[in-house]
Design a protein around this motif. Structure first.
Motif, mmCIF file in Angstrom:
data_model
loop_
_atom_site.group_PDB
_atom_site.id
_atom_site.type_symbol
_atom_site.label_atom_id
_atom_site.label_comp_id
_atom_site.label_asym_id
_atom_site.label_seq_id
_atom_site.Cartn_x
_atom_site.Cartn_y
_atom_site.Cartn_z
ATOM 1 N N TRP A 151 0.823 -1.116 -0.123
ATOM 2 C CA TRP A 151 -0.024 -0.029 0.098
ATOM 3 C C TRP A 151 0.894 1.170 -0.013
ATOM 4 N N SER A 152 2.238 1.171 0.431
ATOM 5 C CA SER A 152 3.090 2.304 0.542
ATOM 6 C C SER A 152 3.101 2.822 -0.840
ATOM 7 N N ARG A 153 3.288 1.931 -1.813
ATOM 8 C CA ARG A 153 3.227 2.384 -3.186
ATOM 9 C C ARG A 153 2.214 3.397 -3.649
ATOM 10 N N LEU A 154 0.914 3.512 -2.974
ATOM 11 C CA LEU A 154 0.133 4.193 -3.426
ATOM 12 C C LEU A 154 0.259 5.865 -3.255
ATOM 13 N N ARG A 155 1.383 6.093 -2.352
ATOM 14 C CA ARG A 155 1.625 7.478 -2.065
ATOM 15 C C ARG A 155 2.148 8.391 -3.143
ATOM 16 N N GLY A 156 3.024 7.560 -4.204
ATOM 17 C CA GLY A 156 3.551 8.014 -5.452
ATOM 18 C C GLY A 156 2.618 8.104 -6.644
ATOM 19 N N GLY A 157 1.396 7.741 -6.394
ATOM 20 C CA GLY A 157 0.664 7.542 -7.422
ATOM 21 C C GLY A 157 -0.846 8.324 -7.268
ATOM 22 N N VAL A 158 -0.999 8.809 -6.151
ATOM 23 C CA VAL A 158 -2.305 9.714 -5.745
ATOM 24 C C VAL A 158 -2.638 10.740 -6.684
ATOM 25 N N ALA A 159 -1.772 11.660 -6.688
ATOM 26 C CA ALA A 159 -1.669 12.697 -7.704
ATOM 27 C C ALA A 159 -2.249 12.433 -9.049
ATOM 28 N N LEU A 160 -1.248 11.220 -9.593
ATOM 29 C CA LEU A 160 -1.441 10.759 -11.133
ATOM 30 C C LEU A 160 -3.162 10.266 -11.165
ATOM 31 N N MET A 161 -3.559 9.423 -10.248
ATOM 32 C CA MET A 161 -4.727 8.804 -10.383
ATOM 33 C C MET A 161 -5.902 9.859 -10.371
ATOM 34 N N SER B 131 -0.264 9.637 -19.022
ATOM 35 C CA SER B 131 0.101 8.217 -19.477
ATOM 36 C C SER B 131 1.807 7.983 -19.586
ATOM 37 N N ALA B 132 2.244 9.007 -20.182
ATOM 38 C CA ALA B 132 3.613 8.920 -20.438
ATOM 39 C C ALA B 132 4.367 9.130 -19.168
ATOM 40 N N LYS B 133 3.963 9.473 -18.210
ATOM 41 C CA LYS B 133 4.478 9.773 -16.758
ATOM 42 C C LYS B 133 4.034 8.562 -15.766
ATOM 43 N N SER B 134 3.032 7.823 -16.202
ATOM 44 C CA SER B 134 2.644 6.802 -15.273
ATOM 45 C C SER B 134 3.179 5.486 -15.207
ATOM 46 N N ASP B 135 4.108 5.113 -16.163
ATOM 47 C CA ASP B 135 4.949 3.835 -16.419
ATOM 48 C C ASP B 135 5.662 3.662 -15.231
ATOM 49 N N GLY B 136 5.118 2.477 -14.523
ATOM 50 C CA GLY B 136 6.006 1.896 -13.564
ATOM 51 C C GLY B 136 5.324 2.316 -12.230
ATOM 52 N N VAL B 137 4.635 3.340 -12.039
ATOM 53 C CA VAL B 137 4.234 3.950 -10.866
ATOM 54 C C VAL B 137 3.271 3.204 -10.207
ATOM 55 N N LEU B 138 2.243 2.572 -10.837
ATOM 56 C CA LEU B 138 1.498 1.549 -10.208
ATOM 57 C C LEU B 138 0.917 0.469 -11.379
ATOM 58 N N PRO B 139 0.462 -0.569 -11.093
ATOM 59 C CA PRO B 139 0.081 -1.609 -11.738
ATOM 60 C C PRO B 139 -1.044 -0.833 -12.627
ATOM 61 N N PRO B 140 -1.095 -1.027 -14.077
ATOM 62 C CA PRO B 140 -2.096 -0.486 -14.942
ATOM 63 C C PRO B 140 -3.560 -0.611 -14.276
ATOM 64 N N LEU B 141 -3.914 -1.880 -13.731
ATOM 65 C CA LEU B 141 -5.268 -2.004 -13.455
ATOM 66 C C LEU B 141 -5.531 -1.109 -12.108
ATOM 67 N N VAL B 142 -4.558 -0.764 -11.157
ATOM 68 C CA VAL B 142 -4.644 -0.075 -10.076
ATOM 69 C C VAL B 142 -4.945 1.500 -10.447
ATOM 70 N N THR B 143 -4.157 1.603 -11.472
ATOM 71 C CA THR B 143 -4.236 3.125 -11.993
ATOM 72 C C THR B 143 -5.596 3.614 -12.514
ATOM 73 N N VAL B 144 -6.224 2.409 -13.105
ATOM 74 C CA VAL B 144 -7.363 2.817 -13.807
ATOM 75 C C VAL B 144 -8.527 2.581 -12.762
ATOM 76 N N ALA B 145 -8.501 1.660 -11.813
ATOM 77 C CA ALA B 145 -9.536 1.826 -10.644
ATOM 78 C C ALA B 145 -9.472 2.919 -9.839
ATOM 79 N N GLY B 146 -8.145 3.380 -9.392
ATOM 80 C CA GLY B 146 -7.957 4.545 -8.766
ATOM 81 C C GLY B 146 -8.576 5.844 -9.572
ATOM 82 N N GLY B 147 -8.467 5.843 -10.965
ATOM 83 C CA GLY B 147 -8.795 6.911 -11.868
ATOM 84 C C GLY B 147 -10.318 6.786 -11.830
ATOM 85 N N MET B 148 -11.077 5.721 -11.838
ATOM 86 C CA MET B 148 -12.458 5.618 -11.764
ATOM 87 C C MET B 148 -13.139 6.364 -10.449
#
Length: 335
Positions: free
Chosen positions: A65-75, A174-191
């Motif tokens: 779950w700690s990985r989410l901190r780096g992807g909150v703004a992106l999502m 999307s160009a900035k999202s590579d490797g930040v979070l798994p794609p499915l997690v990025t989409v779910a967070g985006g939803m």
């Protein structure tokens, strides 16, 4: 042999993604014509998709779950702009024109991004990119059928262009999202972010919500409102994004982005079958030119050297090779 099988299955998944995305326009159109507002269509689709995807996304993130901190703004940005606003603008365009025509307008996003990169870097795009841009602009004139006496709804065109701008922003994110979070997690967070954005806009009165709960015109007959809503949620959102992720992983983003252009064709067929709405012959030619123009721009990207040099003033949102040639990060669409 294993690599060939993986590529073949990746092509199948990428085509399934384009086909499932392609039915969102006609399904949404059936709800709009039954009295739903664009905000209600997008809110229902995004909100239900968030509920469906939240559990598998949480399962994927267990123990990390700690990985989410780096992807909150992106999502948050992904959900608000690439999902919520992009879909809202698109369905507003669909309310005023044929779904395939609205989709053709949205597919001007790569051309918008070329112009943006050229403006920011002052670096001239490749010749093929310029030719592709001119071809796509000619296609836009034909799609809008500006040469005939047919009335063009300027508001619908503006909604379609606004959707294209949001899609261009999606390419950058999307160009900035590579490797930040798994794609499915990025989409779910985006939803989830997209659903919250729709709710906030509705609460402050900027996004009217209205729906009817009777029957809709679909497939030459009548069906419950549940049918198109379930279709644009489970098929044209959850399955479409999932198929797109698998296809991109197996084909690579560049090849998968070429395949995603078939969504325009699938949308034409789906609109014809589901709601009897088909663009005219001139608009078919225009759509083909828009797709051809985008392909030319993407081909210029594939030809770009990996070690291309970027001016110091280039923004960080796009990969180096993309900015140096004025071409695009190759990813699938979000709508």
């Amino acid at each position: 042999m294993l690599s060939a099988n993986r590529s073949a299955s990746g092509l199948v998944f990428a085509l399934l993604s384009a086909a499932t995305f392609g039915i969102s326009g006609p399904l949404g159109k059936s709800l709009l014509e039954a009295g739903w507002t664009p905000g209600a269509v997008v809110g229902g689709r995004v909100g239900l998709a968030a509920l469906v995807m939240a559990l598998p996304a949480a399962w994927m993130m267990r123990g990390q779950w700690s990985r989410l901190r780096g992807g909150v703004a992106l999502m948050a940005a992904y959900g608000a702009i690439a999902i919520a606003l992009c879909q809202f603008f698109y369905f507003n365009a669909v309310a005023r024109m044929s779904p395939p025509v609205a989709l053709m307008l949205e597919y001007l996003a790569p051309i918008i991004l070329v112009g943006w990169a050229w403006l920011r870097t002052r670096h001239r795009p490749g010749t093929l990119t310029i030719l592709g841009t001119v071809t796509a602009m000619l296609g836009l004139v034909l799609v809008l059928d500006l040469m005939s006496a047919q009335h063009v709804d300027p508001v619908g065109v503006l909604w379609g262009v606004a959707a294209a701008v949001c899609l261009a922003v999606y390419f950058v994110l999307s160009a900035k999202s590579d490797g930040v979070l798994p794609p499915l997690v990025t989409v779910a967070g985006g939803m989830v972010s997209g659903a919250l954005t729709i709710a906030l806009l509705a609460v402050v009165g900027l996004l009217p919500l209205g729906a009817t709960f009777g029957t809709v015109a679909l497939l030459g007959g009548e069906a419950s409102w549940v049918v198109p809503l379930a279709g644009i949620t489970l098929v044209a959102a959850v399955l479409a994004y999932t198929f797109g992720i698998i296809g991109t992983q197996r084909l690579g983003s560049k090849v998968a982005s070429f395949v995603s252009l078939t969504e325009v064709l699938f949308s034409v067929v789906a609109s014809w079958i589901m709601i009897g709405d088909v663009p005219g012959p001139v608009q078919f030619v225009g759509g083909a030119l828009i797709v051809a123009g985008v392909i030319m721009v993407r081909m210029d990207e594939l030809r770009a050297p990996a070690s291309a040099v970027v001016p110091d003033s280039a923004p960080e949102a796009l990969p180096a090779a993309d900015l140096a040639t004025g071409s695009l990060p190759a990813v699938n669409r979000p709508a």
